[in-house]
Design an enzyme around this catalytic site. Sequence first.
Site, mmCIF file in Angstrom:
data_model
loop_
_atom_site.group_PDB
_atom_site.id
_atom_site.type_symbol
_atom_site.label_atom_id
_atom_site.label_comp_id
_atom_site.label_asym_id
_atom_site.label_seq_id
_atom_site.Cartn_x
_atom_site.Cartn_y
_atom_site.Cartn_z
ATOM 1 N N GLY A 60 81.312 39.174 -16.065
ATOM 2 C CA GLY A 60 81.410 39.909 -17.322
ATOM 3 C C GLY A 60 81.074 39.019 -18.495
ATOM 4 O O GLY A 60 80.884 37.806 -18.357
ATOM 5 N N THR A 64 86.052 38.525 -22.162
ATOM 6 C CA THR A 64 86.599 39.773 -21.636
ATOM 7 C C THR A 64 87.896 39.567 -20.865
ATOM 8 O O THR A 64 88.548 40.551 -20.497
ATOM 9 C CB THR A 64 85.577 40.474 -20.725
ATOM 10 O OG1 THR A 64 85.061 39.532 -19.778
ATOM 11 C CG2 THR A 64 84.428 41.045 -21.537
ATOM 12 N N GLY A 65 88.270 38.321 -20.572
ATOM 13 C CA GLY A 65 89.582 38.062 -19.969
ATOM 14 C C GLY A 65 89.556 37.653 -18.517
ATOM 15 O O GLY A 65 90.530 37.867 -17.802
ATOM 16 N N LYS A 66 88.471 37.054 -18.058
ATOM 17 C CA LYS A 66 88.378 36.658 -16.643
ATOM 18 C C LYS A 66 89.379 35.553 -16.316
ATOM 19 O O LYS A 66 90.097 35.626 -15.309
ATOM 20 C CB LYS A 66 86.944 36.201 -16.325
ATOM 21 C CG LYS A 66 85.896 37.293 -16.508
ATOM 22 C CD LYS A 66 84.517 36.834 -16.129
ATOM 23 C CE LYS A 66 83.966 35.796 -17.075
ATOM 24 N NZ LYS A 66 83.781 36.286 -18.456
ATOM 25 N N HIS A 279 67.846 49.054 -52.396
ATOM 26 C CA HIS A 279 67.476 48.790 -50.999
ATOM 27 C C HIS A 279 68.564 49.304 -50.043
ATOM 28 O O HIS A 279 68.288 50.058 -49.111
ATOM 29 C CB HIS A 279 67.265 47.291 -50.816
ATOM 30 C CG HIS A 279 66.857 46.882 -49.435
ATOM 31 N ND1 HIS A 279 65.576 46.471 -49.126
ATOM 32 C CD2 HIS A 279 67.546 46.826 -48.264
ATOM 33 C CE1 HIS A 279 65.510 46.178 -47.840
ATOM 34 N NE2 HIS A 279 66.702 46.380 -47.299
ATOM 35 N N GLU A 280 69.810 48.909 -50.298
ATOM 36 C CA GLU A 280 70.912 49.312 -49.419
ATOM 37 C C GLU A 280 71.207 50.808 -49.554
ATOM 38 O O GLU A 280 71.565 51.463 -48.569
ATOM 39 C CB GLU A 280 72.169 48.496 -49.720
ATOM 40 C CG GLU A 280 72.008 46.986 -49.592
ATOM 41 C CD GLU A 280 71.470 46.537 -48.244
ATOM 42 O OE1 GLU A 280 71.648 47.280 -47.257
ATOM 43 O OE2 GLU A 280 70.860 45.464 -48.188
ATOM 44 N N HIS A 283 68.915 52.612 -47.212
ATOM 45 C CA HIS A 283 69.439 52.628 -45.839
ATOM 46 C C HIS A 283 70.515 53.698 -45.690
ATOM 47 O O HIS A 283 70.511 54.503 -44.759
ATOM 48 C CB HIS A 283 70.068 51.267 -45.496
ATOM 49 C CG HIS A 283 69.081 50.174 -45.242
ATOM 50 N ND1 HIS A 283 68.004 50.316 -44.407
ATOM 51 C CD2 HIS A 283 69.042 48.893 -45.704
ATOM 52 C CE1 HIS A 283 67.330 49.169 -44.377
ATOM 53 N NE2 HIS A 283 67.943 48.292 -45.147
ATOM 54 N N ASP A 357 64.699 44.255 -41.140
ATOM 55 C CA ASP A 357 64.665 45.689 -40.841
ATOM 56 C C ASP A 357 63.399 46.050 -40.064
ATOM 57 O O ASP A 357 63.436 46.827 -39.115
ATOM 58 C CB ASP A 357 64.705 46.500 -42.137
ATOM 59 C CG ASP A 357 65.956 46.227 -42.947
ATOM 60 O OD1 ASP A 357 67.009 45.996 -42.326
ATOM 61 O OD2 ASP A 357 65.883 46.238 -44.183
#
Length: 494
Positions: A60, A64-66, A279-280, A283, A357
């Site tokens: 994984g 993730t906690g292995k 610009h933003e 979007h 972008d």
Amino acid sequence: MNSGSKHIQEAQDDTGVRFDDVRGVDEALAELQEIVMYLKNPSKFTRLGGKLPRGLLLTGQPGTGKTLLAKAIAGEADVPFFFSSGSQFEEVYVGLGAKRVRELFEAAKKKSPCIIFIDEIDAIGGSRKLKDQSALKMTLNELLVQMDGFEENNGVIVIGATNFIESLDDALLRPGRFDKHITVSLPDVGGRKEILEMYAKKTKLDANVDLNVIARGTTGFSGADLSNLMNQAALKASVDGLASITMSVLEYAKDKILMGAERKTAVITAETARCTAYHEAGHALVAVMTDGAMPIHKATIMPRGSSLGMVTMLPEGDQTSQSIKQMKAMMDVAMGGRVAEELILGKENTTSGASSDIASATNIARNMVTKYGFSDEIGLVRYGGTTGQEHASEETRNKIDSEVKKLTDSSFKRAREILTKYSKQHHLLAKTMLEYETLTGDEVRDLIKKGVKPKRAVINNDGGARGKRGVLSNDGDGKSKLSGLGKDDSSSKL
């Protein structure tokens, strides 16, 4: 040579971690609980002649906690637990790695039933090649023999963990060695809430905190990311002198991880701020008015990281695949920034801020053509390589380039139609961003669809300008000579 192997064979003391301390990976937990049950009562599993798998491989993404799962096994199973890392076997001496593998398994056999945990097993279990050093092959060969060789190895269960299962040798993955492959995946929205609740018990949350909202807004976060989020929030609340962690502090921590730290001391002129705002806003407007686009999380012209502004978007749920409509919508949103600049500033004054972008839209289009079979001209054929043109003929590569350009041009055209049609909303959104600097997704939607501004105090009354602008040179009219050119907009978070 012998002195360095002692730490590999040491039995792990009680880790203090139990299965109850692990959240968000229920499927992996069920598999590992079976191992613990077997170690405690082997006859329950072998009464019909069956044998429990000799090895389990945890795979994984990082965080993730292995390793945490391995600690939980050590805490739950009342048996000796041997731990090691793949890198601990190899040193400068040839043959030392193979010797340490033998010593590890010999110590384990004396205390069977027991568990051996090898973290980052790809360090010694990588695919063998002719050009590899003989010492590396010897270590892997010894591991293969010990796991399933001529001598029986009953009672010893090997658990390996790796982020790169594709790099492991085929002989190591075959049945009889690592029989079970358990994928420890990123937590879903329910798992994220459980993880947040677990970390919240270790600190003090305000009564108004809604962890459901935080869980929905952290798609793609691993357990380690969520731990970091809660820790960042706790530190921020402590520094601010708060009695508990509030919702605003958690939002601050999440935005810092998603978008980067705010550059509050950045010197921004009114011209640059206006360019960034339009610009933003481009979007954001395209995202709201395009069917299939992901919901907006936040839109800001506050400099963060290397960008002067960004619009971040988060899916409503945990998505594993995307439709053609959704991919085209992502391209349209990415093109919204460049279209907005051309419409407001004119083509000659358009900046380089849309570079990331354009890269994002191009990558989506190229994947649609070369990976997903969404081009009638190319057909249902997959081409490998980073550019999607590996093993393609010159004629096919020309067709691929033509199809990619056709998709990006169509996307640009759709974004232009939306921004032209809703020009009034575009201006209102940009001007509001100059005043408030940061807008939430709900505030953006209310502005565009209802024309309602946020019901809070205006932050900036200087046209979006900020910082100590006295260091900038001025002309005779007192206006800054600097323009918005060269704006680096990494809003590829879109």
